[in-house]
Each structure stands twice: as structure tokens, then as C-alpha cells.
Design a protein around this motif. Structure first.
Motif, PDB file in Angstrom:
ATOM      1  N   PRO A  14       4.732   9.556  -0.180  1.00  0.00           N
ATOM      2  CA  PRO A  14       3.475   8.810  -0.214  1.00  0.00           C
ATOM      3  C   PRO A  14       2.356   9.560   0.480  1.00  0.00           C
ATOM      4  O   PRO A  14       2.583  10.343   1.404  1.00  0.00           O
ATOM      5  CB  PRO A  14       3.828   7.516   0.536  1.00  0.00           C
ATOM      6  CG  PRO A  14       4.985   7.881   1.384  1.00  0.00           C
ATOM      7  CD  PRO A  14       5.767   8.909   0.624  1.00  0.00           C
ATOM      8  N   ALA A  68      -3.019   7.946   2.994  1.00  0.00           N
ATOM      9  CA  ALA A  68      -3.635   6.610   2.953  1.00  0.00           C
ATOM     10  C   ALA A  68      -2.573   5.522   2.925  1.00  0.00           C
ATOM     11  O   ALA A  68      -2.681   4.508   3.625  1.00  0.00           O
ATOM     12  CB  ALA A  68      -4.552   6.489   1.743  1.00  0.00           C
ATOM     13  N   GLY A  69      -1.530   5.715   2.117  1.00  0.00           N
ATOM     14  CA  GLY A  69      -0.461   4.721   2.041  1.00  0.00           C
ATOM     15  C   GLY A  69       0.277   4.590   3.358  1.00  0.00           C
ATOM     16  O   GLY A  69       0.564   3.476   3.828  1.00  0.00           O
ATOM     17  N   ALA A  87       0.828  -1.206   0.000  1.00  0.00           N
ATOM     18  CA  ALA A  87       0.000   0.000   0.000  1.00  0.00           C
ATOM     19  C   ALA A  87       0.861   1.255   0.000  1.00  0.00           C
ATOM     20  O   ALA A  87       0.566   2.232  -0.694  1.00  0.00           O
ATOM     21  CB  ALA A  87      -0.918  -0.007   1.229  1.00  0.00           C
ATOM     22  N   TYR A 139      -4.918  -4.001  -8.633  1.00  0.00           N
ATOM     23  CA  TYR A 139      -5.975  -4.766  -7.975  1.00  0.00           C
ATOM     24  C   TYR A 139      -5.739  -6.267  -8.125  1.00  0.00           C
ATOM     25  O   TYR A 139      -5.786  -7.024  -7.154  1.00  0.00           O
ATOM     26  CB  TYR A 139      -7.319  -4.356  -8.555  1.00  0.00           C
ATOM     27  CG  TYR A 139      -8.502  -5.173  -8.100  1.00  0.00           C
ATOM     28  CD1 TYR A 139      -8.899  -5.188  -6.761  1.00  0.00           C
ATOM     29  CD2 TYR A 139      -9.249  -5.928  -9.013  1.00  0.00           C
ATOM     30  CE1 TYR A 139      -9.993  -5.932  -6.349  1.00  0.00           C
ATOM     31  CE2 TYR A 139     -10.352  -6.660  -8.610  1.00  0.00           C
ATOM     32  CZ  TYR A 139     -10.713  -6.664  -7.276  1.00  0.00           C
ATOM     33  OH  TYR A 139     -11.805  -7.412  -6.859  1.00  0.00           O
ATOM     34  N   THR A 178      -2.010   2.855   5.974  1.00  0.00           N
ATOM     35  CA  THR A 178      -2.137   1.417   5.737  1.00  0.00           C
ATOM     36  C   THR A 178      -0.850   0.692   6.104  1.00  0.00           C
ATOM     37  O   THR A 178      -0.884  -0.410   6.672  1.00  0.00           O
ATOM     38  CB  THR A 178      -2.482   1.151   4.263  1.00  0.00           C
ATOM     39  OG1 THR A 178      -3.638   1.898   3.896  1.00  0.00           O
ATOM     40  CG2 THR A 178      -2.753  -0.330   4.034  1.00  0.00           C
ATOM     41  N   LEU A 220      -0.333   3.299  -3.226  1.00  0.00           N
ATOM     42  CA  LEU A 220      -1.416   4.264  -3.072  1.00  0.00           C
ATOM     43  C   LEU A 220      -0.976   5.640  -3.557  1.00  0.00           C
ATOM     44  O   LEU A 220       0.167   6.046  -3.344  1.00  0.00           O
ATOM     45  CB  LEU A 220      -1.875   4.327  -1.613  1.00  0.00           C
ATOM     46  CG  LEU A 220      -2.671   3.109  -1.151  1.00  0.00           C
ATOM     47  CD1 LEU A 220      -3.079   3.254   0.301  1.00  0.00           C
ATOM     48  CD2 LEU A 220      -3.912   2.900  -2.008  1.00  0.00           C
ATOM     49  N   SER A 272      -1.064  12.099  -2.027  1.00  0.00           N
ATOM     50  CA  SER A 272      -2.118  13.046  -1.677  1.00  0.00           C
ATOM     51  C   SER A 272      -1.667  14.463  -2.020  1.00  0.00           C
ATOM     52  O   SER A 272      -0.473  14.743  -2.090  1.00  0.00           O
ATOM     53  CB  SER A 272      -2.430  12.938  -0.177  1.00  0.00           C
ATOM     54  OG  SER A 272      -1.315  13.364   0.583  1.00  0.00           O
TER      55      SER A 272
END
Length: 300
Positions: free
Chosen positions: A200, A203-204, A186, A276, A207, A190, A193
Motif C-alpha cells: 500500500p 497515504a493508505g 483506506a 466514494y 490514514t 488508496l 505509491s
């Protein structure tokens, strides 16, 4: 399923034989039929790539018009030579190191059954799960199967370490590695932002931290002392150079391969890396085989 008693006895015999090192044990445990099966994959990928491009495109998986046939064949299709070479190199590393670990740990049969499952069943399963993300595009490439082989690698390192360095260690502690690995992927994948253009996104990072914390908590719940285990493992690897070298290569592959499988910018020339399906391949290949190992299906 029970691990092959012949493999285990041969490994044990190799350990006891004078002058026979890790290389001798590996040679004694390898089966010609296994090597032929492993070698068949790049041959098939190359043969498919030799087909005319329109034929290859017809074998790719069209999300708007899915079929069972293309759900399978798409994972053996490549439209560019660079894509094919990258997947073949990744396959060689993951399958080669994984097979060596399995043979020396006495889990050759476990590896070969997982390997066959990944080749035969995972393509259709991964394609079907891809339909959860509707889009007008086509999917192709062997990387989802490669990520399945990658998902198996931490399990093989675990059984190898147990057989070679830590007799009696519990297989049930392996999810302590799974959670940090998901967090690492992740962190790599991810998107950035808006407030963190040089690193990163939140969110990354979140996680990755969550994965590390979950891993530590799981390790603690199984009675593992992290620092003690790392020190003991390092000493065992250093004091057994041949065995330790293979283990170190496997660990480096576990840490490094996600950088290839989860690039920060998944867009390429006319294509997008399917992060994914990469995550699905890893998770399914870890969780299913781990459940069987934890249940003792592959123990004598």
C-alpha cells in the motif's frame, strides 16, 4: 424513539425460559413482516435485472444528466449477472446478521427503521452526493446501500455486546471502532505509491495509522481499557457459545467485508467500483444512527 418493549420483554423471557437457547430467542423475536421486507429486496433486484438492458440503462444515474427518478432507481439496477449476485450475497450476509443481532439485543425496531431509511432515502442522497465528483459516466448497483448496512453493523454489535455480555456499557464508546474501520478501508483502497509497488502507498498507511490512533484515543477518553475489554469480551463469548458465535460472525464480517467493498484495483470489465459512494454509505449509516443511539432515542 423507544425500542420496542415487546421485543425486549420477549428476549428477556427467552433468556429465562428453561431449555430455550439463542435459536429459540431468535425465533421468538422474529416478525414475519420483517422477513417479508428483507426478502423483498433480492426479489426487486432480480425483477429489475429481468428488464431489457436498454430499460435498465435508462434507469441508471447519468451524472451529466441527473434526475430524481434515476437517482433512486440506479441503486436497484445491475447490468451484469455477476454484479447482481455479488450484491445479493453481500446483502444477505449484512442484513441477515444485522437483523439477528438486533433481535437478540432488543433493537429490532431500530434495525427496521434504519433498514427502511437505507432503502428509501439513501439512494437519492448517495446519488446527489456523487455529483460532487463531476464525470461523464453512469452509476448503478446496490453496493452503496449494502455499505450502509455495513455501517450499521458495528452499532448492532455494540448494542448486542452491551445487552448480552456487558450490561451498563456505554454506547458512546462506539466511535472507537469507526475510526480504525475508516483507516482499514483506506489501507485497502488508496492507490499504490510509486515508491511502494509491492504494498500500500504512504497515504493508505498514514490514514490507517491515523484511524487506529484516533480510535485508541477515543476509547481512552471514554474510560475503556482496550486489553481488558478484549479479554473480557473473549471470555464472555467463549462461555456463551450460541451468543458468542453470532458475535464472532459479526466481527468477522466487520473486518472482512471492506475487502470486498474497497478493492485495491477498482477497475473491472467496462466499469469502475465507486469507492466514494461506498465510503459515503458507510459513514452516513454509522454517524446518523449512532447519534440517535447516543442521545438515548432508542432506549426505554
Amino acid at each position: 424513539m423507544t425500542a420496542s418493549s415487546n421485543t425486549r420483554s420477549e428476549v428477556a423471557a427467552g433468556r429465562d425460559a428453561d431449555g430455550v437457547g439463542v435459536r429459540g430467542e431468535l425465533v421468538a423475536g422474529v416478525r414475519l413482516v420483517d422477513l417479508l421486507a428483507l426478502a423483498a429486496v433480492p426479489v426487486v433486484l432480480g425483477a429489475v435485472f429481468a428488464l431489457p438492458e436498454p430499460t435498465r440503462r435508462s434507469l441508471a444515474f447519468a451524472y451529466a444528466e441527473p434526475t430524481v427518478l434515476t437517482a433512486f432507481t440506479a441503486h436497484y439496477v445491475h447490468l451484469e449477472a455477476g454484479h447482481l449476485v455479488g450484491n445479493v450475497v453481500g446483502y444477505g450476509l449484512l442484513a441477515g446478521v444485522g437483523y439477528a443481532l438486533a433481535v437478540l439485543a432488543g433493537y429490532r425496531r431500530f434495525f427496521m427503521i434504519a433498514f427502511t431509511t437505507f432503502l428509501a432515502a439513501f439512494p437519492v442522497a448517495l446519488s446527489a452526493l456523487n455529483l460532487a465528483v463531476p464525470r461523464n459516466a453512469i452509476g448503478f448497483g446496490f453496493s452503496g446501500v449494502n455499505m450502509a448496512l455495513f455501517g450499521l453493523l458495528p452499532l448492532l454489535l455494540g448494542v448486542y455486546a452491551r445487552e448480552r455480555f456487558f450490561p451498563g456499557a456505554s454506547i458512546r464508546s462506539l466511535p472507537a471502532v469507526f475510526f480504525p474501520l475508516v483507516g482499514w478501508m483506506a489501507l485497502l483502497a488508496l492507490p499504490v505509491s510509486p515508491g511502494a509497488l509491492d504494498g500500500p502507498g504512504i497515504a493508505g498507511i498514514a490514514t490507517a495509522v491515523a484511524g487506529l490512533v484516533l480510535g485508541l484515543l477515543y476509547a481512552s477518553s471514554t474510560g475503556i481499557r482496550i486489553r481488558r475489554a478484549i479479554r473480557s469480551g473473549a471470555r464472555a463469548a467463549v462461555s456463551n457459545p450460541g451468543e458468542g458465535d453470532l458475535f464472532a460472525i459479526g466481527v468477522a464480517l466487520v473486518v472482512g467485508y471492506p475487502i470486498v467493498g474497497f478493492p485495491g484495483d477498482p477497475t473491472g470489465t467496462g466499469s469502475v467500483v465507486n469507492l466514494y459512494v461506498h465510503l459515503l454509505g458507510f459513514c452516513l449509516a454509522f454517524i446518523g444512527p449512532f447519534a440517535l443511539l447516543a442521545a438515548g432515542v432508542f432506549e426505554e
